[in-house]
Design a protein around this motif. Structure first.
Motif, PDB file in Angstrom:
ATOM      1  N   TYR A 270       0.350  -1.215  -0.256  1.00  0.00           N
ATOM      2  CA  TYR A 270      -0.106  -0.130   0.105  1.00  0.00           C
ATOM      3  C   TYR A 270       0.842   1.166   0.455  1.00  0.00           C
ATOM      4  O   TYR A 270       0.147   2.223  -0.657  1.00  0.00           O
ATOM      5  CB  TYR A 270      -0.659  -0.231   0.925  1.00  0.00           C
TER       6      TYR A 270
ATOM      7  N   THR B 186      11.339   0.849 -13.890  1.00  0.00           N
ATOM      8  CA  THR B 186      10.374  -0.042 -13.798  1.00  0.00           C
ATOM      9  C   THR B 186      11.651  -1.274 -14.530  1.00  0.00           C
ATOM     10  O   THR B 186      12.574  -1.392 -14.726  1.00  0.00           O
ATOM     11  CB  THR B 186      10.118   0.356 -15.405  1.00  0.00           C
TER      12      THR B 186
ATOM     13  N   ILE C 199       3.785   1.062 -10.309  1.00  0.00           N
ATOM     14  CA  ILE C 199       2.957   2.047 -10.486  1.00  0.00           C
ATOM     15  C   ILE C 199       3.896   3.384 -10.768  1.00  0.00           C
ATOM     16  O   ILE C 199       4.511   3.751  -9.882  1.00  0.00           O
ATOM     17  CB  ILE C 199       1.446   1.674  -9.472  1.00  0.00           C
ATOM     18  N   THR C 200       2.687   4.624 -10.563  1.00  0.00           N
ATOM     19  CA  THR C 200       2.900   5.874 -10.234  1.00  0.00           C
ATOM     20  C   THR C 200       3.026   5.859  -9.843  1.00  0.00           C
ATOM     21  O   THR C 200       2.131   5.494  -8.572  1.00  0.00           O
ATOM     22  CB  THR C 200       2.015   6.866 -11.276  1.00  0.00           C
ATOM     23  N   ARG C 201       3.503   7.029  -9.006  1.00  0.00           N
ATOM     24  CA  ARG C 201       3.770   7.661  -7.967  1.00  0.00           C
ATOM     25  C   ARG C 201       2.926   7.839  -7.239  1.00  0.00           C
ATOM     26  O   ARG C 201       3.119   8.097  -5.509  1.00  0.00           O
ATOM     27  CB  ARG C 201       5.255   8.962  -7.456  1.00  0.00           C
ATOM     28  N   ASP C 202       2.186   8.515  -8.063  1.00  0.00           N
ATOM     29  CA  ASP C 202       0.776   8.736  -7.293  1.00  0.00           C
ATOM     30  C   ASP C 202      -0.792   7.596  -7.438  1.00  0.00           C
ATOM     31  O   ASP C 202      -2.392   7.640  -6.858  1.00  0.00           O
ATOM     32  CB  ASP C 202      -0.105  10.150  -7.372  1.00  0.00           C
ATOM     33  N   ASP C 203      -0.424   6.441  -8.068  1.00  0.00           N
ATOM     34  CA  ASP C 203      -1.880   5.690  -7.867  1.00  0.00           C
ATOM     35  C   ASP C 203      -1.083   5.120  -6.269  1.00  0.00           C
ATOM     36  O   ASP C 203      -1.183   5.207  -5.562  1.00  0.00           O
ATOM     37  CB  ASP C 203      -0.944   4.703  -8.437  1.00  0.00           C
ATOM     38  N   ALA C 204      -2.826   5.249  -6.085  1.00  0.00           N
ATOM     39  CA  ALA C 204      -3.469   4.589  -4.732  1.00  0.00           C
ATOM     40  C   ALA C 204      -3.719   3.136  -5.292  1.00  0.00           C
ATOM     41  O   ALA C 204      -4.541   2.577  -5.950  1.00  0.00           O
ATOM     42  CB  ALA C 204      -5.055   5.236  -3.755  1.00  0.00           C
ATOM     43  N   MET C 205      -3.351   1.566  -3.896  1.00  0.00           N
ATOM     44  CA  MET C 205      -3.106   0.682  -4.021  1.00  0.00           C
ATOM     45  C   MET C 205      -4.788   0.340  -3.295  1.00  0.00           C
ATOM     46  O   MET C 205      -4.635  -0.126  -2.209  1.00  0.00           O
ATOM     47  CB  MET C 205      -2.307  -0.316  -3.933  1.00  0.00           C
TER      48      MET C 205
ATOM     49  N   TRP D 235      -6.761  -2.438  -3.211  1.00  0.00           N
ATOM     50  CA  TRP D 235      -7.357  -3.520  -2.842  1.00  0.00           C
ATOM     51  C   TRP D 235      -7.366  -4.225  -1.764  1.00  0.00           C
ATOM     52  O   TRP D 235      -7.335  -3.868  -0.431  1.00  0.00           O
ATOM     53  CB  TRP D 235      -5.693  -3.923  -3.192  1.00  0.00           C
TER      54      TRP D 235
END
Length: 282
Positions: free
Chosen positions: A59, A73, A99-105, A107
């Protein structure tokens, strides 16, 4: 440095290319666990070991920032597995590289545990003496997956001296002991703060907590590490002190921690399962 493969929890065998998996865990967030994990890995490498880091905090992956690899990557040569990123002689794997730096997981637990197993088993680790797992805080799904499916030599518990952190550290220690994973020792982080203006040392989070926990739980106190503003800056800039200031006091303290950890691992039973061919009925 000659490192043996040591025994893991009952029912599991060490992975072929990884001699020892060391989980760095904490009962709560905000105690500097990721900073300890990264600098411990670099200190082990500085003393001759082949080391990797797996960022198991799905997360909130912080490994790309701390190692100066934001935006990097991994490469896949067969479209099924991925190569670890390599920097400062350390092999790295993290959800933060995917993932990109601002992506929220966003899940649920089963997806997170599956992601951890894929990061571990589908990364082409190359002959590691130690794989350091930077665990998420707490005793949730990832910790249970570690206990049941990941062959772990032992864990290091990171805490601060304050009572709130110590209470959660006790729960973490109890959890690992209950599931059969050895707790190799405690690291008391942020033990003291030295004023940059006058040199006065102050125990702003209390004192003696790590020592008391060590005695109470009958596990070694591996290190007491200071709270340093310079360290925070170095980690945010992706320049850990083992790389940017190897002669500094904090770099030396982490090398001492690495030596203490190696001593604790060496006291464990050596795994000999890989030295004998399988016995089959003719």
């Amino acid at each position: 440095m000659m490192i043996e493969t040591h025994a893991v929890q009952a029912g599991l065998k060490p992975l072929p290319n990884i001699k020892n998996i060391i989980a760095v865990a904490s009962g709560k967030g905000g105690v500097g666990k990721s900073t300890v994990a990264v600098n411990l890995a670099l200190a082990l490498s500085a003393q001759g070991a082949q080391v990797g880091i797996l960022d198991a905090d799905i997360y909130g992956p912080s490994l790309p920032t701390m190692m100066g690899l934001i935006g990097a990557t991994p490469e896949s040569l067969d479209q099924k597995t991925m190569e670890p990123l390599l920097i400062h002689g350390i092999q790295l794997a993290s959800m933060g590289f995917l993932i990109t730096r601002d992506d929220a997981m966003i899940w649920r637990g089963p997806m997170v545990t599956q992601a951890l197993q894929q990061l571990l088993n589908q990364t082409n680790w190359r002959a590691l003496d130690f794989l350091v797992l930077d665990m998420p805080p707490g005793t949730g799904d990832i910790a249970l997956t570690l206990a049941q499916k990941i062959p772990t030599t032992g864990t290091v518990i990171v805490t601060t001296p304050q009572d709130v952190a110590l209470a959660d550290a006790r729960r973490g220690i109890a959890m690992f002991q209950r599931v059969g994973i050895d707790v190799l020792g405690v690291v008391e982080n942020m033990s003291t703060h030295t004023c940059s203006a006058c040199g006065h040392q102050d125990s702003i989070f209390g004192s003696g907590g790590g020592s008391a926990l060590s005695l109470e739980m009958k596990i070694p106190l591996l290190a007491q590490l200071p709270l340093l503003g310079a360290l925070q800056t170095q980690m945010d800039q992706g320049q850990p002190p083992q790389i940017s200031a190897p002669s500094s006091m904090i770099a030396a303290l982490y090398r001492d921690l690495a030596a203490s950890l190696v001593k604790a691992v060496a006291a464990k039973k050596i795994d000999r399962s890989g030295r004998f061919p399988p016995i089959v009925k003719a």
